[in-house]
Design a protein around this motif. Structure first.
Motif, PDB file in Angstrom:
ATOM      1  N   HIS A 117       0.820  -1.214   0.000  1.00 31.06           N
ATOM      2  CA  HIS A 117       0.000   0.000   0.000  1.00 31.06           C
ATOM      3  C   HIS A 117       0.856   1.268   0.000  1.00 31.06           C
ATOM      4  N   LEU A 118       1.995   1.235   0.680  1.00 32.95           N
ATOM      5  CA  LEU A 118       2.786   2.451   0.843  1.00 32.95           C
ATOM      6  C   LEU A 118       3.858   2.634  -0.224  1.00 32.95           C
ATOM      7  N   ARG A 119       4.441   1.545  -0.686  1.00 33.16           N
ATOM      8  CA  ARG A 119       5.584   1.655  -1.601  1.00 33.16           C
ATOM      9  C   ARG A 119       5.338   1.019  -2.959  1.00 33.16           C
ATOM     10  N   LEU A 120       4.555  -0.043  -3.025  1.00 34.33           N
ATOM     11  CA  LEU A 120       4.384  -0.790  -4.281  1.00 34.33           C
ATOM     12  C   LEU A 120       2.902  -0.959  -4.603  1.00 34.33           C
ATOM     13  N   PRO A 121       2.161   0.115  -4.808  1.00 33.44           N
ATOM     14  CA  PRO A 121       0.721  -0.036  -5.093  1.00 33.44           C
ATOM     15  C   PRO A 121       0.439  -0.743  -6.409  1.00 33.44           C
ATOM     16  N   GLY A 203      -8.882  -2.825   6.172  1.00 30.13           N
ATOM     17  CA  GLY A 203      -8.494  -1.972   7.291  1.00 30.13           C
ATOM     18  C   GLY A 203      -7.492  -0.916   6.898  1.00 30.13           C
ATOM     19  N   ILE A 204      -6.510  -1.284   6.081  1.00 30.84           N
ATOM     20  CA  ILE A 204      -5.501  -0.314   5.654  1.00 30.84           C
ATOM     21  C   ILE A 204      -6.101   0.729   4.727  1.00 30.84           C
ATOM     22  N   ARG A 205      -7.005   0.314   3.852  1.00 24.08           N
ATOM     23  CA  ARG A 205      -7.639   1.260   2.930  1.00 24.08           C
ATOM     24  C   ARG A 205      -8.609   2.190   3.655  1.00 24.08           C
ATOM     25  N   ALA A 206      -9.069   1.798   4.838  1.00 20.01           N
ATOM     26  CA  ALA A 206      -9.998   2.643   5.591  1.00 20.01           C
ATOM     27  C   ALA A 206      -9.295   3.790   6.311  1.00 20.01           C
ATOM     28  N   ILE A 207      -7.990   3.686   6.522  1.00 17.96           N
ATOM     29  CA  ILE A 207      -7.231   4.749   7.187  1.00 17.96           C
ATOM     30  C   ILE A 207      -6.298   5.390   6.164  1.00 17.96           C
ATOM     31  N   ASP A 208      -5.856   6.593   6.459  1.00 20.16           N
ATOM     32  CA  ASP A 208      -4.888   7.282   5.593  1.00 20.16           C
ATOM     33  C   ASP A 208      -3.497   6.898   6.055  1.00 20.16           C
ATOM     34  N   ALA A 209      -3.081   5.676   5.673  1.00 20.06           N
ATOM     35  CA  ALA A 209      -1.808   5.153   6.156  1.00 20.06           C
ATOM     36  C   ALA A 209      -0.635   5.992   5.680  1.00 20.06           C
ATOM     37  N   GLN A 210      -0.705   6.494   4.454  1.00 22.00           N
ATOM     38  CA  GLN A 210       0.400   7.282   3.919  1.00 22.00           C
ATOM     39  C   GLN A 210       0.627   8.542   4.743  1.00 22.00           C
ATOM     40  N   THR A 211      -0.431   9.251   5.080  1.00 25.52           N
ATOM     41  CA  THR A 211      -0.301  10.470   5.881  1.00 25.52           C
ATOM     42  C   THR A 211       0.188  10.167   7.289  1.00 25.52           C
ATOM     43  N   LEU A 212      -0.320   9.085   7.889  1.00 25.86           N
ATOM     44  CA  LEU A 212       0.117   8.720   9.238  1.00 25.86           C
ATOM     45  C   LEU A 212       1.602   8.390   9.271  1.00 25.86           C
ATOM     46  N   GLU A 214       3.962   9.375   7.097  1.00 26.61           N
ATOM     47  CA  GLU A 214       4.767  10.566   6.834  1.00 26.61           C
ATOM     48  C   GLU A 214       4.807  11.489   8.047  1.00 26.61           C
ATOM     49  N   ALA A 215       3.679  11.623   8.735  1.00 22.86           N
ATOM     50  CA  ALA A 215       3.658  12.477   9.927  1.00 22.86           C
ATOM     51  C   ALA A 215       4.547  11.911  11.028  1.00 22.86           C
ATOM     52  N   ALA A 216       4.466  10.606  11.239  1.00 18.18           N
ATOM     53  CA  ALA A 216       5.287   9.991  12.284  1.00 18.18           C
ATOM     54  C   ALA A 216       6.766  10.060  11.932  1.00 18.18           C
ATOM     55  N   ARG A 217       7.109   9.846  10.667  1.00 19.51           N
ATOM     56  CA  ARG A 217       8.515   9.910  10.260  1.00 19.51           C
ATOM     57  C   ARG A 217       9.053  11.335  10.357  1.00 19.51           C
ATOM     58  N   ASN A 218       8.245  12.322  10.019  1.00 24.14           N
ATOM     59  CA  ASN A 218       8.689  13.712  10.135  1.00 24.14           C
ATOM     60  C   ASN A 218       8.918  14.129  11.579  1.00 24.14           C
ATOM     61  N   LEU A 219       8.203  13.454  12.497  1.00 22.32           N
ATOM     62  CA  LEU A 219       8.401  13.742  13.922  1.00 22.32           C
ATOM     63  C   LEU A 219       9.558  12.953  14.518  1.00 22.32           C
ATOM     64  N   GLY A 220      10.256  12.181  13.703  1.00 20.13           N
ATOM     65  CA  GLY A 220      11.443  11.466  14.163  1.00 20.13           C
ATOM     66  C   GLY A 220      11.202  10.048  14.624  1.00 20.13           C
ATOM     67  N   VAL A 226       6.551   3.464  14.210  1.00 16.29           N
ATOM     68  CA  VAL A 226       5.458   3.705  13.282  1.00 16.29           C
ATOM     69  C   VAL A 226       4.542   2.489  13.192  1.00 16.29           C
ATOM     70  N   LEU A 227       5.158   1.312  13.149  1.00 16.86           N
ATOM     71  CA  LEU A 227       4.360   0.093  12.996  1.00 16.86           C
ATOM     72  C   LEU A 227       3.569  -0.235  14.249  1.00 16.86           C
ATOM     73  N   PHE A 228       4.247  -0.223  15.412  1.00 17.60           N
ATOM     74  CA  PHE A 228       3.609  -0.716  16.633  1.00 17.60           C
ATOM     75  C   PHE A 228       2.813   0.349  17.383  1.00 17.60           C
ATOM     76  N   ARG A 229       3.142   1.632  17.216  1.00 13.62           N
ATOM     77  CA  ARG A 229       2.477   2.665  18.008  1.00 13.62           C
ATOM     78  C   ARG A 229       1.616   3.612  17.177  1.00 13.62           C
ATOM     79  N   VAL A 230       1.722   3.529  15.864  1.00 19.51           N
ATOM     80  CA  VAL A 230       0.912   4.400  15.019  1.00 19.51           C
ATOM     81  C   VAL A 230      -0.085   3.597  14.186  1.00 19.51           C
ATOM     82  N   LEU A 231       0.426   2.611  13.426  1.00 18.66           N
ATOM     83  CA  LEU A 231      -0.435   1.894  12.495  1.00 18.66           C
ATOM     84  C   LEU A 231      -1.243   0.787  13.155  1.00 18.66           C
ATOM     85  N   MET A 232      -0.592  -0.011  14.006  1.00 17.24           N
ATOM     86  CA  MET A 232      -1.308  -1.136  14.594  1.00 17.24           C
ATOM     87  C   MET A 232      -2.490  -0.717  15.466  1.00 17.24           C
ATOM     88  N   PRO A 233      -2.398   0.349  16.276  1.00  9.36           N
ATOM     89  CA  PRO A 233      -3.613   0.769  16.996  1.00  9.36           C
ATOM     90  C   PRO A 233      -4.750   1.170  16.073  1.00  9.36           C
TER      91      PRO A 233
END
Length: 312
Positions: A117-121, A203-212, A214-220, A226-233
């Motif tokens: 979904h994020l790199r190889l659509p 489930g992945i298509r229901a959320i804006d995974a790309q924005t989440l 990018e936001a988490a990566r920009n915050l360091g 990103v996987l365990f504390r942003v996407l999985m919840p």
């Protein structure tokens, strides 16, 4: 003698007045009441269809010799075994296989889905087609293929006594051990791919995974964060649904485990139950069904979200 005008005026009104459909609050209330009755009728028919056999089976298991109520059949299921293990051992055996299958399935499918979904659509149609293959080929074909692999890796029957077994055969033999049937778990992962793929994909298509991301990566945040504390919840519903489907498949699968000569999985144990009492067999079926339903309800309870916090 009447005139034409008088005749026309005095003639009876032969043309009926056009009727208009009934409108207003009473008509809307009547339609709502009819729709409600229709829904209740459908629910009643569905309840009779699904719960009727279960109620009949429970009534049969509780029937005593003198016509009263007896729980003797349910007491016998804990003392009846197929020569190797009892009911508790068979259920625990299948539950362990289900747990391993769920862990392997989610560990493989979730990173793959996120990568697609994020790199190889553009690869999504290919991955979706590959996950549909277990539905195209029946489980017996999969078992035959596994048996051929073991026959290929096994040493020849006319080999000398000191012939060393190959490293590949040692690995395959370890996977097929009856005490830790990892082979069954790996095969169930393959069978569960079509269902887990769609649960995670929705489930992945229901959320804006790309924005989440990018936001988490920009915050360091690192990729593990990103996987365990942003996407999985955010994907908790999809993960629970995938685990639910995988668990239901493992607890009901019979063909693969029986052809591979496993006797401890619960479906095989139930089919090989050495009893001639119909009440005991029905009691085992009812007990196992209710137990699995309770476990599924527990899995479903993990998906219940608490009330949203109120804004101050």
């Amino acid at each position: 003698m009447t005139t034409g005008i008088g005749g026309i005026a005095g003639a009876p009104d032969l043309a009926a007045a056009p009727t208009t459909p009934e409108t207003g609050p009473s008509a809307a209330a009547r339609r709502s009441r009819n729709a409600r009755y229709g829904r209740w009728l459908i629910l009643l028919v569905a309840a009779i269809y699904f719960l009727g056999p279960l109620v009949a089976a429970i009534a049969f298991t509780l029937k005593g010799d003198n016509g009263g109520i007896s729980f003797a059949a349910y007491g016998d299921i804990f003392t009846t075994s197929n020569g190797q293990t009892g009911l508790g051992g068979a259920l625990l055996y299948s539950l362990l296989i289900a747990a391993v299958s769920i862990v392997i399935t989610l560990a493989l499918m979730l990173p793959t889905q996120l990568l697609v979904h994020l790199r190889l659509p553009a690869w999504r149609p290919l991955v979706e087609t590959l996950t549909l293959l277990p539905l195209v080929f029946p489980p017996i074909v999969l078992v035959v293929g596994v048996s051929d692999v073991y026959a290929w890796a096994a040493p020849p029957t006319n080999a000398a006594a000191g012939t060393q077994e190959s490293f590949v055969f040692h690995i395959l033999k370890f996977l097929r051990e009856d005490s830790h049937p990892l082979l069954l778990a790996l095969l169930y992962v393959i069978l569960a791919m079509p269902f887990t793929f769609r649960a995670l994909d929705s489930g992945i298509r229901a959320i804006d995974a790309q924005t989440l991301v990018e936001a988490a990566r920009n915050l360091g945040a690192g990729w593990s964060t990103v996987l365990f504390r942003v996407l999985m919840p955010c994907l908790r519903t999809a993960l629970v649904n995938a685990a639910f489907l995988c668990f239901a498949l493992v607890m009901g699968e019979f063909t693969i485990s029986s052809v591979l000569l496993y006797t401890k999985p619960f479906p095989v144990w139930l089919a090989q139950l050495p009893t001639t009492s119909g009440q005991v067999q029905a009691a085992v079926s009812v007990f196992s069904l209710l137990l699995v339903e309770v476990i599924l309800l527990v899995l479903g309870a993990l998906n219940v979200r608490g009330p949203a916090g109120r804004k101050e």
